[in-house]
Each structure stands twice: as C-alpha cells, then as structure tokens.
Write a protein that holds these residues in place. Structure first.
Motif, mmCIF file in Angstrom:
data_model
loop_
_atom_site.group_PDB
_atom_site.id
_atom_site.type_symbol
_atom_site.label_atom_id
_atom_site.label_comp_id
_atom_site.label_asym_id
_atom_site.label_seq_id
_atom_site.Cartn_x
_atom_site.Cartn_y
_atom_site.Cartn_z
ATOM 1 N N ASN A 47 0.924 -0.811 -0.405
ATOM 2 C CA ASN A 47 0.373 -0.047 -0.017
ATOM 3 C C ASN A 47 0.811 1.194 -0.003
ATOM 4 O O ASN A 47 0.679 2.383 0.289
ATOM 5 N N LYS A 48 2.370 1.391 0.126
ATOM 6 C CA LYS A 48 3.512 2.518 -0.291
ATOM 7 C C LYS A 48 3.537 2.498 -1.631
ATOM 8 O O LYS A 48 4.060 1.760 -2.017
ATOM 9 N N LEU A 49 2.990 3.521 -2.199
ATOM 10 C CA LEU A 49 3.488 4.232 -3.908
ATOM 11 C C LEU A 49 4.895 4.380 -4.068
ATOM 12 O O LEU A 49 5.370 5.714 -3.305
ATOM 13 N N VAL A 50 5.763 3.564 -4.426
ATOM 14 C CA VAL A 50 7.164 4.449 -4.874
ATOM 15 C C VAL A 50 7.474 4.258 -5.738
ATOM 16 O O VAL A 50 8.749 4.804 -5.906
ATOM 17 N N TRP A 51 6.559 4.009 -6.754
ATOM 18 C CA TRP A 51 6.701 4.633 -8.078
ATOM 19 C C TRP A 51 6.104 5.058 -8.984
ATOM 20 O O TRP A 51 5.056 4.230 -8.705
ATOM 21 N N TYR A 52 6.260 5.809 -9.624
ATOM 22 C CA TYR A 52 5.203 5.872 -11.228
ATOM 23 C C TYR A 52 5.043 6.444 -12.005
ATOM 24 O O TYR A 52 6.488 7.384 -12.134
ATOM 25 N N GLU A 53 4.559 6.507 -13.139
ATOM 26 C CA GLU A 53 4.504 7.001 -14.487
ATOM 27 C C GLU A 53 3.533 7.279 -15.003
ATOM 28 O O GLU A 53 2.824 7.041 -15.329
ATOM 29 N N GLN A 54 3.778 8.760 -16.003
ATOM 30 C CA GLN A 54 2.214 9.516 -16.046
ATOM 31 C C GLN A 54 2.615 8.771 -17.892
ATOM 32 O O GLN A 54 3.022 9.037 -18.447
ATOM 33 N N PHE A 55 1.346 8.424 -18.799
ATOM 34 C CA PHE A 55 0.972 8.680 -19.534
ATOM 35 C C PHE A 55 -0.263 9.308 -20.641
ATOM 36 O O PHE A 55 -0.693 9.409 -20.075
ATOM 37 N N GLU A 56 -0.454 9.671 -21.996
ATOM 38 C CA GLU A 56 -1.246 9.817 -22.680
ATOM 39 C C GLU A 56 -1.994 9.098 -23.102
ATOM 40 O O GLU A 56 -3.106 9.176 -23.390
ATOM 41 N N ASN A 57 -1.113 8.188 -23.481
ATOM 42 C CA ASN A 57 -2.313 6.902 -24.488
ATOM 43 C C ASN A 57 -2.323 5.643 -23.483
ATOM 44 O O ASN A 57 -1.097 4.876 -23.022
ATOM 45 N N ILE A 58 -3.295 4.874 -23.549
ATOM 46 C CA ILE A 58 -4.049 4.138 -22.310
ATOM 47 C C ILE A 58 -2.734 3.041 -23.065
ATOM 48 O O ILE A 58 -1.997 2.144 -22.383
ATOM 49 N N ASN A 59 -2.699 2.346 -24.233
ATOM 50 C CA ASN A 59 -2.054 1.630 -24.980
ATOM 51 C C ASN A 59 -0.503 1.583 -24.545
ATOM 52 O O ASN A 59 0.255 0.900 -24.259
ATOM 53 N N LEU A 60 0.677 2.978 -24.518
ATOM 54 C CA LEU A 60 1.125 2.969 -23.851
ATOM 55 C C LEU A 60 1.517 1.943 -22.449
ATOM 56 O O LEU A 60 2.637 1.444 -22.438
ATOM 57 N N ALA A 61 0.463 2.911 -21.803
ATOM 58 C CA ALA A 61 0.559 2.481 -19.908
ATOM 59 C C ALA A 61 0.469 1.671 -20.092
ATOM 60 O O ALA A 61 1.389 0.180 -19.598
ATOM 61 N N ILE A 62 0.046 0.420 -20.575
ATOM 62 C CA ILE A 62 -0.399 -1.033 -20.906
ATOM 63 C C ILE A 62 0.633 -1.775 -21.147
ATOM 64 O O ILE A 62 1.400 -2.961 -20.463
ATOM 65 N N SER A 63 1.659 -1.826 -22.275
ATOM 66 C CA SER A 63 2.460 -1.500 -22.708
ATOM 67 C C SER A 63 3.797 -1.413 -21.687
ATOM 68 O O SER A 63 3.823 -2.592 -21.407
ATOM 69 N N ARG A 64 4.023 -0.793 -21.190
ATOM 70 C CA ARG A 64 4.740 -0.581 -19.577
ATOM 71 C C ARG A 64 4.851 -0.853 -18.871
ATOM 72 O O ARG A 64 5.508 -1.557 -18.146
ATOM 73 N N GLU A 65 3.306 -1.751 -18.526
ATOM 74 C CA GLU A 65 3.332 -2.349 -17.497
ATOM 75 C C GLU A 65 3.211 -3.831 -17.618
ATOM 76 O O GLU A 65 4.215 -4.811 -17.077
ATOM 77 N N LYS A 66 3.656 -4.167 -18.693
ATOM 78 C CA LYS A 66 3.902 -5.257 -18.881
ATOM 79 C C LYS A 66 5.091 -5.947 -19.776
ATOM 80 O O LYS A 66 5.862 -6.731 -18.793
ATOM 81 N N GLN A 67 5.246 -4.332 -20.189
ATOM 82 C CA GLN A 67 7.237 -4.639 -19.726
ATOM 83 C C GLN A 67 8.187 -5.320 -17.956
ATOM 84 O O GLN A 67 8.518 -5.783 -17.958
ATOM 85 N N LEU A 68 7.417 -3.689 -17.205
ATOM 86 C CA LEU A 68 7.727 -3.951 -15.919
ATOM 87 C C LEU A 68 7.484 -5.481 -15.576
ATOM 88 O O LEU A 68 8.708 -5.465 -14.776
ATOM 89 N N LYS A 69 6.320 -5.806 -15.966
ATOM 90 C CA LYS A 69 5.963 -7.037 -14.731
ATOM 91 C C LYS A 69 7.025 -8.166 -15.742
ATOM 92 O O LYS A 69 7.056 -9.237 -15.104
ATOM 93 N N ASN A 70 7.288 -7.905 -16.279
ATOM 94 C CA ASN A 70 9.026 -8.780 -17.059
ATOM 95 C C ASN A 70 9.925 -8.866 -16.791
ATOM 96 O O ASN A 70 10.354 -9.326 -16.732
ATOM 97 N N TRP A 71 10.175 -7.987 -15.811
ATOM 98 C CA TRP A 71 11.665 -7.291 -15.315
ATOM 99 C C TRP A 71 11.790 -7.801 -14.617
ATOM 100 O O TRP A 71 10.857 -8.105 -13.507
#
Length: 102
Positions: A47-71
């Motif tokens: 429940n502690k927000l330690v990092w975030y990134e902002q996007f204007e495009n949902i597809n880019l945000a989803i792509s980034r989320e998937k990328q990070l989940k594989n890191w």
C-alpha cells in the motif's frame, strides 16, 4: 487530456512489489491503502506508492506495465531508487486522515 499511470506499490519492508496501471492514480492508491479490492495487494499489504510514470495513451501505459512485470526484481529496485532512494510513500500527503482527496 487523458492521463494514465503505471505504478509500483511496496509493502512496509520493501520486499514485495506490485505493478499496476490506472487512469486515476489517487483513487487507485486509496483503494489499495483501504484494501477495498481483495487480491494481491491486500494479501501482501502493498500500500506504499514507491514509483509511478504518467502516459497520455492507454496502449503505451499497458505496454509499459507488461514490460515492467517481466523485469527482474533488481531492475525494478533500480528504477524505484533512481527517483526514490529511500522508498518513501509518494502518496503520503495525498490524503487527509479524516477525508480522502480523490
């Protein structure tokens, strides 16, 4: 302008990380903090927000989320520590004790 966020939450020991995506980061972090939705974050007390990134495009945000989940975990730690070396809760001041600012 549309806003989308990819974010990482940690537990108080910083040994569990959760990565998610949302269109309203304040509302979503509040839901995690209050354990409104049952799941991984409520089970592991993330429940502690330690990092975030902002996007204007949902597809880019989803792509980034998937990328990070594989890191690897070490890569995620480095990403957090670049801008938040002490792993502070970045949402700490977003909410008043008696009234949430959604």
């Amino acid at each position: 302008m549309n806003e989308y966020f990819v974010y990482m939450l940690a537990n108080k020991y910083n040994n569990v990380l959760y990565t998610g995506v949302t269109n309203n980061i304040r509302r979503r972090v509040y839901e995690h903090k209050m354990k409104i939705l049952k799941g991984f974050t409520s089970q592991y007390n993330c429940n502690k927000l330690v990092w975030y990134e902002q996007f204007e495009n949902i597809n880019l945000a989803i792509s980034r989320e998937k990328q990070l989940k594989n890191w690897k975990r070490a890569w995620k730690n480095t990403l957090v520590e670049i801008n938040n070396p002490n792993w502070n809760d970045l949402a700490e001041k977003w909410f008043l004790k008696s009234f949430p600012l959604l």
